[in-house]
Write a protein that holds these residues in place. Structure first.
Motif, mmCIF file in Angstrom:
data_model
loop_
_atom_site.group_PDB
_atom_site.id
_atom_site.type_symbol
_atom_site.label_atom_id
_atom_site.label_comp_id
_atom_site.label_asym_id
_atom_site.label_seq_id
_atom_site.Cartn_x
_atom_site.Cartn_y
_atom_site.Cartn_z
ATOM 1 N N HIS A 203 0.858 -1.186 0.000
ATOM 2 C CA HIS A 203 0.000 0.000 0.000
ATOM 3 C C HIS A 203 0.894 1.235 0.000
ATOM 4 C CE1 HIS A 203 -3.538 -2.443 0.322
ATOM 5 N NE2 HIS A 203 -2.972 -3.103 1.303
ATOM 6 N N THR A 204 1.492 1.446 -1.156
ATOM 7 C CA THR A 204 2.398 2.568 -1.353
ATOM 8 C C THR A 204 1.609 3.861 -1.507
ATOM 9 O OG1 THR A 204 2.363 2.257 -3.750
ATOM 10 C CG2 THR A 204 4.052 1.048 -2.512
ATOM 11 N N ALA A 205 2.308 4.975 -1.383
ATOM 12 C CA ALA A 205 1.661 6.260 -1.650
ATOM 13 C C ALA A 205 1.151 6.310 -3.076
ATOM 14 C CB ALA A 205 2.643 7.400 -1.380
ATOM 15 N N MET A 206 1.889 5.681 -4.001
ATOM 16 C CA MET A 206 1.458 5.635 -5.395
ATOM 17 C C MET A 206 0.171 4.823 -5.532
ATOM 18 S SD MET A 206 2.192 6.677 -8.473
ATOM 19 C CE MET A 206 3.934 7.086 -8.544
ATOM 20 N N SER A 207 0.128 3.655 -4.905
ATOM 21 C CA SER A 207 -1.068 2.824 -4.960
ATOM 22 C C SER A 207 -2.263 3.541 -4.341
ATOM 23 C CB SER A 207 -0.825 1.495 -4.236
ATOM 24 O OG SER A 207 -1.994 0.708 -4.205
ATOM 25 N N MET A 208 -2.033 4.246 -3.246
ATOM 26 C CA MET A 208 -3.118 4.969 -2.576
ATOM 27 C C MET A 208 -3.655 6.101 -3.441
ATOM 28 S SD MET A 208 -1.372 5.134 1.212
ATOM 29 C CE MET A 208 -2.534 6.320 1.880
ATOM 30 N N THR A 209 -2.736 6.895 -3.994
ATOM 31 C CA THR A 209 -3.178 8.077 -4.734
ATOM 32 C C THR A 209 -3.726 7.742 -6.120
ATOM 33 O OG1 THR A 209 -0.863 8.448 -5.367
ATOM 34 C CG2 THR A 209 -1.725 9.733 -3.511
ATOM 35 N N VAL A 210 -3.355 6.602 -6.660
ATOM 36 C CA VAL A 210 -3.963 6.146 -7.918
ATOM 37 C C VAL A 210 -5.271 5.425 -7.634
ATOM 38 C CG1 VAL A 210 -3.721 4.604 -9.897
ATOM 39 C CG2 VAL A 210 -1.787 5.998 -9.176
ATOM 40 N N GLY A 211 -5.252 4.528 -6.640
ATOM 41 C CA GLY A 211 -6.384 3.648 -6.413
ATOM 42 C C GLY A 211 -7.569 4.267 -5.699
#
Length: 440
Positions: free
Chosen positions: A384-392
């Protein structure tokens, strides 16, 4: 029960799928996750009672149509070029589609048919594009509603490694698709500054940068995105004298990356002959002048007048080592990607970081004003990366709002309407995705 079909279970889908499953009981949803790799889909649903993993081949016409037919909404996490396969069938079958990708020409031409069918094809609702659109348009609308006139808008975004885990001289690790990083910036960047149209060809892109500081995250450099002009109409900034969108990296990255651009090893258009017999030193030497006297290091340094700092970054990567490339058949870009993945991958304990800033210069009541809207977000872990959070999360929240009929649009859309950005941005705050707004 409403059925949500999520197609694609890659790294950026983790938070999206978790959100949908976490909200599935209260909304009476079944979340069907389809991927060509069944085990990947199974990992994402983690035996949740309202989740279902299936092996899904988007090129299987029968399976694709059956999957869409049995769904109430489709979320595509596939590579951008594959969205059209789902989009055409969604329009035909009258089902809404949500993606995080830029609107392609193939998708755009479906607008009239989608409107006729009452189907929403919502694109660009991830991070960049996505959160950048929504957060920027909110400020733009507020300034316009107060009677202000914006004359400069700049927007920067970057996915990087969090400072605590920044352990290499490039100050960078992969938090997104490595191939996209290697091929970033292809084409000609275009923007407008003080009323003058400006163009930066790919070979000059990483040598023309802007330096900025963002909150507590520190210093960054930004290089121009491919097309900053196309959003003038969508942002209601058609007459703006300056508009610029850029990608963020830490200082020194662009100068070192430019070495690969100038050598030509970000090229993905041809296969390197004899690659199977090459070491990394041979590979780099194959792009340099023939000279039996000078070493590879000497030839490279003299060719591009490289500083010792840049040379140290290159040496750290291992490009001068007599170690086999280990590929039989690959383009220069694919070879470079292989090397970088061995050096820039996140370690198990690493966390990533998203940094975004919008800069506005505008006139209000005869006064010149400068306003910054900034986001710094650190990921939770390697999944649950910042990238995954902000995309998902924007994708997931929008999917929920569409199913609840709180978003009732049709046609090909991006999230620049208050109907979308207001509720999505408000819910994102509960996940720590909140912008710091400053009048400078």
């Amino acid at each position: 029960m409403q059925r949500i079909l999520v197609v694609g279970a890659g790294r950026s889908s983790s938070t999206l799928i978790q959100y949908l499953l976490d909200h599935s009981e209260e909304n009476d949803w079944q979340v069907i996750v389809g991927d060509y790799d069944l085990s990947l889909a199974e990992q994402k649903i983690e035996n949740h009672p309202n989740g279902k993993a299936i092996r899904f081949d988007v090129f299987d016409v029968e399976q694709r149509n059956d999957g869409i037919r049995n769904a109430d909404i489709v979320v595509s996490m596939l590579p951008p070029s594959m969205h059209i396969l789902l989009a055409e069938d969604c329009v035909f079958q009258g089902k809404n589609l949500v993606t995080a990708s830029y609107v392609s020409e193939d998708i755009a031409v479906l607008n009239d048919k989608a409107v006729e069918k009452g189907v929403l094809l919502l694109n660009e609702i991830g991070l960049d594009p996505g959160i950048d659109h929504m957060s920027a348009k909110k400020v733009i609308d507020d300034i316009h509603n107060d009677g202000g006139k914006i004359h400069t808008f700049k927007s920067f975004c970057g996915g990087l490694v969090a400072p605590k885990y920044d352990t290499n001289p490039w100050n960078y690790k992969f938090t997104w698709n490595p191939r996209n990083v290697v091929l970033a910036g292809k084409g000609t960047a275009q923007f407008i500054r003080n009323g003058q149209y400006k163009y930066i060809p790919y070979q000059n892109l990483f040598s023309r940068i802007e330096c900025i500081d963002i909150l507590e995250a520190g210093a960054f450099e930004g290089y121009a995105n491919r097309d900053s002009l196309e959003y003038r109409e969508a942002y209601d900034l058609t007459d703006i004298p300056t508009i610029f969108r850029g990608t963020l990296r830490r200082p020194g990255y662009c100068e070192a990356w430019n070495v690969f651009v100038q050598l030509g090893i970000t090229d993905d258009t041809y296969k390197v002959s004899g690659l199977s017999n090459m070491t990394w030193r041979d590979f780099i030497n194959s792009f340099l002048v023939y000279d039996e006297v000078k070493t590879v290091e000497e030839k490279l340094q003299s060719y591009l007048s490289l500083s010792s700092e840049v040379m140290n970054k290159l040496k750290w990567l291992g490009i001068f080592e007599n170690v086999s490339v280990g590929l039989q058949d690959a383009t220069p870009a694919q070879a470079l990607q292989k090397l970088l993945e061995s050096k820039w991958s996140l370690e198990e304990e690493d966390k990533d970081m998203i940094v975004m800033q919008h800069q506005f210069h505008y006139q209000l009541n005869g006064e010149e004003k400068c306003f910054h809207s900034s986001l710094v977000l650190e990921g939770k872990d390697k999944i649950h990366t910042a990238m995954s959070m902000t995309v998902g999360l924007p994708l997931a929240i929008a999917t929920k709002l569409i199913l609840q009929q709180k978003i009732k649009l049709s046609g090909v859309q991006i999230p620049v309407m208050k109907e979308i950005y207001e509720p999505v941005l408000e819910e994102l705050k509960s996940f720590g995705i909140d912008f710091v707004e400053e009048e400078i």
